[in-house]
Design a protein around this motif. Structure first.
Motif, mmCIF file in Angstrom:
data_model
loop_
_atom_site.group_PDB
_atom_site.id
_atom_site.type_symbol
_atom_site.label_atom_id
_atom_site.label_comp_id
_atom_site.label_asym_id
_atom_site.label_seq_id
_atom_site.Cartn_x
_atom_site.Cartn_y
_atom_site.Cartn_z
ATOM 1 N N ALA A 258 50.696 47.422 31.159
ATOM 2 C CA ALA A 258 51.200 46.247 30.889
ATOM 3 C C ALA A 258 50.778 45.267 32.120
ATOM 4 C CB ALA A 258 52.819 46.110 30.690
ATOM 5 N N ARG A 259 51.167 45.470 33.308
ATOM 6 C CA ARG A 259 50.781 44.756 34.180
ATOM 7 C C ARG A 259 49.187 44.324 34.424
ATOM 8 N NH1 ARG A 259 52.390 47.663 37.931
ATOM 9 N NH2 ARG A 259 50.553 48.307 38.811
ATOM 10 N N GLU A 260 48.251 45.678 34.248
ATOM 11 C CA GLU A 260 46.962 45.464 34.499
ATOM 12 C C GLU A 260 46.468 44.550 33.495
ATOM 13 O OE1 GLU A 260 45.685 49.382 34.398
ATOM 14 O OE2 GLU A 260 45.986 49.619 36.665
ATOM 15 N N ALA A 261 46.921 44.761 32.145
ATOM 16 C CA ALA A 261 46.581 43.882 30.706
ATOM 17 C C ALA A 261 46.671 42.514 30.925
ATOM 18 C CB ALA A 261 47.257 44.631 29.644
ATOM 19 N N VAL A 262 48.057 42.161 31.501
ATOM 20 C CA VAL A 262 48.340 40.759 31.788
ATOM 21 C C VAL A 262 47.375 40.209 32.793
ATOM 22 C CG1 VAL A 262 50.245 39.179 32.564
ATOM 23 C CG2 VAL A 262 50.677 40.957 30.825
ATOM 24 N N GLU A 263 47.258 41.001 33.803
ATOM 25 C CA GLU A 263 46.473 40.286 35.080
ATOM 26 C C GLU A 263 45.049 40.178 34.508
ATOM 27 O OE1 GLU A 263 47.120 43.336 38.037
ATOM 28 O OE2 GLU A 263 48.923 42.667 38.778
ATOM 29 N N LYS A 264 44.417 41.345 33.878
ATOM 30 C CA LYS A 264 43.046 40.978 33.458
ATOM 31 C C LYS A 264 42.668 39.827 32.421
ATOM 32 C CE LYS A 264 39.433 43.587 30.974
ATOM 33 N NZ LYS A 264 39.122 44.524 30.057
ATOM 34 N N ALA A 265 43.774 39.777 31.553
ATOM 35 C CA ALA A 265 43.832 38.541 30.513
ATOM 36 C C ALA A 265 43.752 37.209 31.251
ATOM 37 C CB ALA A 265 44.917 38.622 29.542
ATOM 38 N N ALA A 266 44.725 37.157 32.212
ATOM 39 C CA ALA A 266 45.049 35.917 33.014
ATOM 40 C C ALA A 266 43.723 35.690 33.517
ATOM 41 C CB ALA A 266 46.204 36.185 33.693
ATOM 42 N N LYS A 267 43.125 36.636 34.458
ATOM 43 C CA LYS A 267 41.838 36.370 35.219
ATOM 44 C C LYS A 267 40.653 35.740 34.048
ATOM 45 C CE LYS A 267 38.344 38.467 38.053
ATOM 46 N NZ LYS A 267 37.472 39.626 38.326
ATOM 47 N N GLU A 268 40.632 36.530 32.921
ATOM 48 C CA GLU A 268 39.335 36.043 32.025
ATOM 49 C C GLU A 268 39.748 34.915 31.614
ATOM 50 O OE1 GLU A 268 39.270 39.391 29.421
ATOM 51 O OE2 GLU A 268 38.438 40.658 30.900
ATOM 52 N N VAL A 269 41.059 34.576 31.216
ATOM 53 C CA VAL A 269 40.993 33.373 30.295
ATOM 54 C C VAL A 269 40.983 32.071 31.445
ATOM 55 C CG1 VAL A 269 43.194 31.876 29.321
ATOM 56 C CG2 VAL A 269 42.691 34.319 28.449
ATOM 57 N N LYS A 270 41.589 32.218 32.751
ATOM 58 C CA LYS A 270 41.205 31.366 33.762
ATOM 59 C C LYS A 270 39.896 30.947 34.018
ATOM 60 C CE LYS A 270 42.337 30.175 38.412
ATOM 61 N NZ LYS A 270 42.675 30.542 39.747
ATOM 62 N N GLU A 271 38.967 31.885 33.877
ATOM 63 C CA GLU A 271 37.396 31.920 33.985
ATOM 64 C C GLU A 271 36.895 31.001 32.800
ATOM 65 O OE1 GLU A 271 36.008 35.725 34.552
ATOM 66 O OE2 GLU A 271 36.806 35.812 36.835
#
Length: 110
Positions: free
Chosen positions: A77-90
């Motif tokens: 869950a942590r990895e999924a949220v971190e990855k999505a947050a990074k991608e959406v910010k970019e």
């Protein structure tokens, strides 16, 4: 009078009819050359895909938790949220830059 939306070489064209006998009026608006808007649209689609992938990963993490694998679920869950947050910010940065690059213009004739 009456207004009709048509396509024009410049972009969308609003034809104003009934302005009076022998008179015509046209209003056309275009956002830049469209390249900035196109990049912004692509980034928005990519951001939606990132969020959908994160939702799928979170569902899988919930399944792990339901099966007693809490540590694995927490990590997934942590990895999924971190990855999505990074991608959406970019992708948001790309969208903003695309919108900045689209300069508006207009044309009117009577």
């Amino acid at each position: 009078g009456k207004a009709t939306v048509t396509d024009g070489g410049f972009g969308g064209k609003l034809v104003l009819e009934g302005a009076g006998e022998g008179f015509q009026a046209h209003l056309m608006v275009q956002l830049g050359d469209g390249t900035g808007m196109e990049e912004a649209k692509k980034a928005a689609v990519a951001a939606a895909a990132s969020m959908a992938a994160a939702a799928s990963s979170l569902a899988a993490a919930a399944n792990l938790a339901a099966n007693g694998k809490q540590a694995e679920a927490d990590k997934a869950a942590r990895e999924a949220v971190e990855k999505a947050a990074k991608e959406v910010k970019e992708q948001a940065t790309v969208m903003i830059e695309g919108l900045k690059e689209s300069s508006g213009s207009g044309w009117c004739s009577c």
